[in-house]
Scaffold this motif. Sequence first.
Motif, short mmCIF file in Angstrom:
data_model
loop_
_atom_site.label_atom_id
_atom_site.label_comp_id
_atom_site.label_asym_id
_atom_site.label_seq_id
_atom_site.Cartn_x
_atom_site.Cartn_y
_atom_site.Cartn_z
N ARG A 146 32.04 10.40 21.30
CA ARG A 146 32.73 10.35 22.58
C ARG A 146 32.06 9.41 23.57
N THR A 147 30.73 9.26 23.45
CA THR A 147 30.04 8.38 24.39
C THR A 147 30.22 6.91 24.01
N THR A 153 15.48 12.44 13.37
CA THR A 153 16.23 13.64 13.76
C THR A 153 16.61 14.47 12.53
N THR A 209 26.93 21.27 14.49
CA THR A 209 26.76 19.88 14.05
C THR A 209 28.05 19.08 14.23
N ARG A 267 20.91 6.34 10.61
CA ARG A 267 20.21 6.42 11.90
C ARG A 267 19.49 7.76 12.02
N GLU A 268 20.08 8.83 11.50
CA GLU A 268 19.40 10.13 11.55
C GLU A 268 18.12 10.12 10.72
N ARG A 292 30.54 14.68 20.03
CA ARG A 292 30.02 14.29 21.35
C ARG A 292 29.39 12.91 21.29
N GLN A 293 28.69 12.63 20.19
CA GLN A 293 28.08 11.31 20.05
C GLN A 293 29.14 10.22 20.04
N ARG A 344 28.36 18.25 17.84
CA ARG A 344 27.39 17.23 18.23
C ARG A 344 27.84 15.84 17.77
#
Lengths: 244, 252
Positions: free
Chosen positions: A18-19, A80, A9, A74-75, A15-16, A12
């Motif tokens: 990072r975009t 999600t 987690t 948002r989750e 990574r989110q 993840r």
Amino acid sequence: MNPGLTLATAGRVLRQVRTDHRTIALIIVVPCVLLGLLAWIYTGTHVFDLIGPALLGVFPMVVMFIVTSVATLRERQSGTLERLLTTPMGKGDFMIGYAVGFGLLAVVQAVVATGFAVWVCGLDVAGPVWLLVVVAVADAVLGTALGLLASGFARTEFQAVQFMPAFLLPQFLLCGLLIPRDQLPTFLEWISNLLPLSYAVDAMKEITRSTDPLSAVAGDLGIVAGFIIAALALASLTLSRRSA
Amino acid sequence: MMNNYDGPAVAISGLQVVRGRRDVIPGLDLEIPAGEVVGLLGPSGSGKSTLMRCIVGVQITKGGTVTVLGHPAGSPELRKEVGYVTQAPSVYEDLTVRDNIAYFARAVGLRGTELRDAVDRTLAEVDLVDYGGQLIRDLSGGQESRVSLAAALVGRPTLLVLDEPTVGLDPVLRRDLWELFANLAAQGHSLVVSSHVMDEATRCDRLVLLRAGEVLADVTPEELLARTGAADADAAFLTLVDHAAETRRSAS
Ligand SMILES: Nc1ncnc2c1ncn2[C@@H]1O[C@H](COP(=O)(O)OP(=O)(O)OP(=O)(O)O)[C@@H](O)[C@H]1O
Ligand SMILES: [Mg+2]
């Protein structure tokens, strides 16, 4: 709790982020700009040495609070979270994963902001500079924990953003940034003793003031850790596997 | 991750669900056999999604029992055994296709080369091999819903609960996915698939027709056509719904 799932987690979440280059830039640059602005406003006085350390404790908490409460909301809305909780992922893995991910991001933020305050703005620090970073990261994790908790009470993004002033502004006003906490009216001092940010700011001030702040800071950090655990425990109650 | 339990995949008895103030499922009994593709059909609002939420254990129920692979729905033993795809795609917009699938694979315990192989296989199954590095927010709606499906397929759960997985997809993709579902069933997996598209009904081993939270029919596709004397699934469904409305009227 399972370390593999917690790390999955955390990875993840990072990574989110990072975009989203703009968010990264805001997290790193905004504290420096504000610190620089303050140092400039108070050129030639000692005021920056008084409020600079407090601000180093406030930024990570505010930023991580907002980022976490919006991300968690948002989750919930995208489904999600509900889906994750049908897998072996536990609530603890989910929450600690967020805390670890944003905690790592906070390390970068704290190193940059502290370095900028000390070496560019000339903040006077009597104690060890690395301890400022440790306290800043603890504040960031506190912000994440409070954000997880607050998002449980938000139904929309508008509400989530409004929780920032509701949860954080009172702490900001009473944490000793405007006037030292022991000069507050008694009742307000009493309230400020109940708020986590007060202890974070106490720790920061201690580090800049004292050449041997370790024991005092350890006490304050212990209290902040207690608030983190309490916030996560309460937040886990808002993460239910079942809904109507 | 196959479980060797040899009873029915799902056994539901006396299930009652209230959502808002509405009795969405007033009292439902149903058994879903293992190793088959079971289609869940019914008009919009008939309770298909609600029933699926009960099977995966995320719905608060008012009464009755839902037993999945021998355990109460939603119990910890089932977390690796049941894969769930919600009706609206539930994936992370700001992650790539591959990162999304890999995260859900890690959640069920896959690691290392096993993880990589499972993600590659799943990308091929949903026909997104060329899109692995693309962010979800840059995908079309149908592509996004395929990623959501892939996130459940990747762990190869014993029971797959798929809420309208083929909506908005073209005929070629729909055919391929239904073939994949049949293959999975042949390997012993159990699937519950909801759909609006009646011609997909003929691809199921069994059909459960739902109306207003009640089971109108629980039959094979052949039985459905024989029982109603209709030429296709669409007509058969309409016949059943009309018939049910008539019986209700004459009963009251
Ligand atoms: N969150 C909710 N709160 C209250 N009522 C709800 C909620 N979700 C669904 N319902 C009600 O439950 C009933 C069944 O809804 P459900 O989503 O299960 O239908 P469905 O068969 O899946 O429909 P569709 O084919 O349109 O997806 C509907 O009458 C709906 O209004
Ligand atoms: Mg539905």
